[in-house]
Structures are given as C-alpha cells and as structure tokens.
Design a protein around this motif. Structure first.
Motif, PDB file in Angstrom:
ATOM      1  N   ARG A  13      70.143  63.154  57.674  1.00 33.58           N
ATOM      2  CA  ARG A  13      70.877  62.223  58.537  1.00 33.58           C
ATOM      3  C   ARG A  13      70.088  60.928  58.733  1.00 33.58           C
ATOM      4  O   ARG A  13      70.665  59.848  58.780  1.00 33.58           O
ATOM      5  N   THR A  14      68.764  61.050  58.840  1.00 31.64           N
ATOM      6  CA  THR A  14      67.926  59.856  58.999  1.00 31.64           C
ATOM      7  C   THR A  14      68.044  58.962  57.775  1.00 31.64           C
ATOM      8  O   THR A  14      68.166  57.743  57.893  1.00 31.64           O
ATOM      9  N   VAL A  15      68.004  59.555  56.593  1.00 34.68           N
ATOM     10  CA  VAL A  15      68.109  58.770  55.357  1.00 34.68           C
ATOM     11  C   VAL A  15      69.484  58.121  55.255  1.00 34.68           C
ATOM     12  O   VAL A  15      69.604  56.966  54.835  1.00 34.68           O
ATOM     13  N   ALA A  16      70.528  58.824  55.661  1.00 36.59           N
ATOM     14  CA  ALA A  16      71.888  58.325  55.512  1.00 36.59           C
ATOM     15  C   ALA A  16      72.270  57.294  56.564  1.00 36.59           C
ATOM     16  O   ALA A  16      73.199  56.511  56.358  1.00 36.59           O
ATOM     17  N   SER A  17      71.567  57.257  57.668  1.00 32.41           N
ATOM     18  CA  SER A  17      71.922  56.363  58.762  1.00 32.41           C
ATOM     19  C   SER A  17      71.599  54.913  58.413  1.00 32.41           C
ATOM     20  O   SER A  17      70.515  54.590  57.935  1.00 32.41           O
ATOM     21  N   ALA A  18      72.534  54.043  58.691  1.00 36.28           N
ATOM     22  CA  ALA A  18      72.320  52.608  58.456  1.00 36.28           C
ATOM     23  C   ALA A  18      71.404  52.005  59.512  1.00 36.28           C
ATOM     24  O   ALA A  18      70.880  50.919  59.330  1.00 36.28           O
ATOM     25  N   LYS A  19      71.212  52.718  60.616  1.00 35.33           N
ATOM     26  CA  LYS A  19      70.392  52.196  61.708  1.00 35.33           C
ATOM     27  C   LYS A  19      68.944  52.694  61.667  1.00 35.33           C
ATOM     28  O   LYS A  19      68.152  52.313  62.508  1.00 35.33           O
ATOM     29  N   SER A  20      68.608  53.533  60.711  1.00 28.46           N
ATOM     30  CA  SER A  20      67.243  54.037  60.606  1.00 28.46           C
ATOM     31  C   SER A  20      66.309  52.935  60.139  1.00 28.46           C
ATOM     32  O   SER A  20      66.690  52.076  59.338  1.00 28.46           O
ATOM     33  N   GLU A  21      65.077  52.988  60.629  1.00 32.45           N
ATOM     34  CA  GLU A  21      64.073  52.024  60.181  1.00 32.45           C
ATOM     35  C   GLU A  21      63.720  52.293  58.729  1.00 32.45           C
ATOM     36  O   GLU A  21      63.705  53.441  58.287  1.00 32.45           O
ATOM     37  N   VAL A  22      63.390  51.251  58.004  1.00 31.91           N
ATOM     38  CA  VAL A  22      63.073  51.376  56.586  1.00 31.91           C
ATOM     39  C   VAL A  22      61.849  52.277  56.402  1.00 31.91           C
ATOM     40  O   VAL A  22      61.834  53.137  55.517  1.00 31.91           O
ATOM     41  N   ARG A  23      60.833  52.094  57.229  1.00 30.25           N
ATOM     42  CA  ARG A  23      59.629  52.910  57.075  1.00 30.25           C
ATOM     43  C   ARG A  23      59.904  54.374  57.384  1.00 30.25           C
ATOM     44  O   ARG A  23      59.349  55.260  56.752  1.00 30.25           O
ATOM     45  N   ALA A  24      60.815  54.654  58.333  1.00 29.97           N
ATOM     46  CA  ALA A  24      61.162  56.044  58.639  1.00 29.97           C
ATOM     47  C   ALA A  24      61.905  56.670  57.465  1.00 29.97           C
ATOM     48  O   ALA A  24      61.655  57.835  57.120  1.00 29.97           O
ATOM     49  N   VAL A  25      62.793  55.913  56.852  1.00 28.97           N
ATOM     50  CA  VAL A  25      63.545  56.418  55.693  1.00 28.97           C
ATOM     51  C   VAL A  25      62.590  56.719  54.541  1.00 28.97           C
ATOM     52  O   VAL A  25      62.713  57.753  53.877  1.00 28.97           O
ATOM     53  N   LEU A  26      61.631  55.843  54.292  1.00 29.92           N
ATOM     54  CA  LEU A  26      60.662  56.073  53.222  1.00 29.92           C
ATOM     55  C   LEU A  26      59.873  57.357  53.468  1.00 29.92           C
ATOM     56  O   LEU A  26      59.711  58.179  52.567  1.00 29.92           O
ATOM     57  N   ARG A  27      59.408  57.552  54.694  1.00 28.28           N
ATOM     58  CA  ARG A  27      58.637  58.751  55.022  1.00 28.28           C
ATOM     59  C   ARG A  27      59.471  60.005  54.830  1.00 28.28           C
ATOM     60  O   ARG A  27      58.995  61.006  54.294  1.00 28.28           O
ATOM     61  N   VAL A  28      60.728  59.948  55.258  1.00 30.55           N
ATOM     62  CA  VAL A  28      61.609  61.110  55.115  1.00 30.55           C
ATOM     63  C   VAL A  28      61.894  61.383  53.640  1.00 30.55           C
ATOM     64  O   VAL A  28      61.910  62.540  53.209  1.00 30.55           O
TER      65      VAL A  28
END
Length: 186
Positions: A13-28
C-alpha cells in the motif's frame, strides 16, 4: 527475508500510494525485493542505489520490522527551550503590546518572556520560533484579548501535551470558533 502477509500488504500500500514519500517508497521496494529473494547487488542495480543502501535498509527492517524504515533520530544540539517557553512566546506575541507600543518586536517579546517566565531567550530565537509558526506580530492591527483565568496555563499545558503525546489510536483535532470575530471592525 520472510514477511508476514499483513506487513507485506501494508508495504505494498505504501508503494502504491501517491502520497507516500519517495524515500519511503524506495526503502519499501528494497525490502519487498529482498523478501522476493533477490540479492543485494540485483536490488541495487534495479533500483539504481548503492549496495550499501540496500544492506542498510534490509538490516534495519530485519532488526526493527516496519519501524526500521523510518528515519532514525538524529544527533545534534538538544532543545534548550521546552514547550512551556514556546507557549509563553506565542501567548506574549498574541497579546496586547505594552503601552505606548503599537506592535511587538522580537526583543520586547524576549524581554517579557525572560522577565515573566525566567526563561532567558534571545530575540533571534523568538524570531525563529515565530517564523516556524508563521506568526507575524508586527503585522497585527487589532487585538482580541483572552480573559486572564487562573487555570489557563494548566489547560494550555494539557492541550499541548495531547499534541506532543496523543493517546494510542486517537486523533487530536483543534477547533477554534472565533466567537469574538463579530466584535472587530472590518
């Protein structure tokens, strides 16, 4: 690296969310790729990061689970002024300035806070605190003063404590009705 289904669902869900921070998406994405069995070098090439970055986030996730993907506390100078001093600065900046002054200056606020609350604070620090809160007392043209009730500071401290440490699973909302707004001339 094994991830249970609930944690994996949360990460996806974090990766798919448009509101997630870029650095959080990379970590996930690093953690999900590692859970799929990819090697650190392969993950690094696919995500265009260094192998050390992949190792760091895999290790942090292995040790702390999803909490390990957040930024760690940073070292640095400890805060000198607690929430009480910040509240005192805001309360002073939003009160009527002393006669004959028409507006507050940072120096006058610092002197008032130092005298009333025994908190020696510099004028430049007052400016930084007010700028961080987007308060501009030098631009105020009218004042609505609050009643001076004896328990105001205890109540203000309680409200501040809710923001600093909210109860588990609670949502803290602040509502200001501005009941006295009709009293001001437009």
């Amino acid at each position: 690296m094994a991830i249970d289904s609930r944690v994996r669902e949360r990460l996806v869900r974090t990766v798919a969310s448009a509101k997630s921070e870029v650095r959080a998406v990379l970590r996930v994405r690093i953690v999900l790729a590692a859970a799929d069995g990819l090697a650190n070098g392969t993950i690094a090439r696919e995500l265009r990061v260094s192998v050390n970055t992949v190792g760091k986030w895999r290790g942090r996730f292995a040790a702390l689970r999803p909490d390990g993907l957040r930024d760690a506390e940073r070292s640095g100078r400890p805060k000198i002024y607690g929430p009480e001093v910040r509240v005192a600065i805001v309360a002073t900046a939003t009160s009527t300035p002393p006669h004959p002054e028409a507006t507050w200056s940072h120096r006058a606020i610092a002197q008032r806070v130092a005298g009333a609350y025994c908190a020696p604070v510099s004028a430049s620090q007052v400016g930084r605190i007010l700028a961080g809160l987007d308060l501009k007392p030098h631009k105020v043209r009218g004042w609505l003063t609050r009643r001076d009730t004896p328990d105001f500071w205890q109540r203000a401290s309680g409200v501040g404590a809710l923001y600093l440490d909210p109860p588990e699973g609670a949502v803290v909302l602040s509502i200001d009705e501005k009941t006295a707004i009709a009293a001001r001339s437009r």
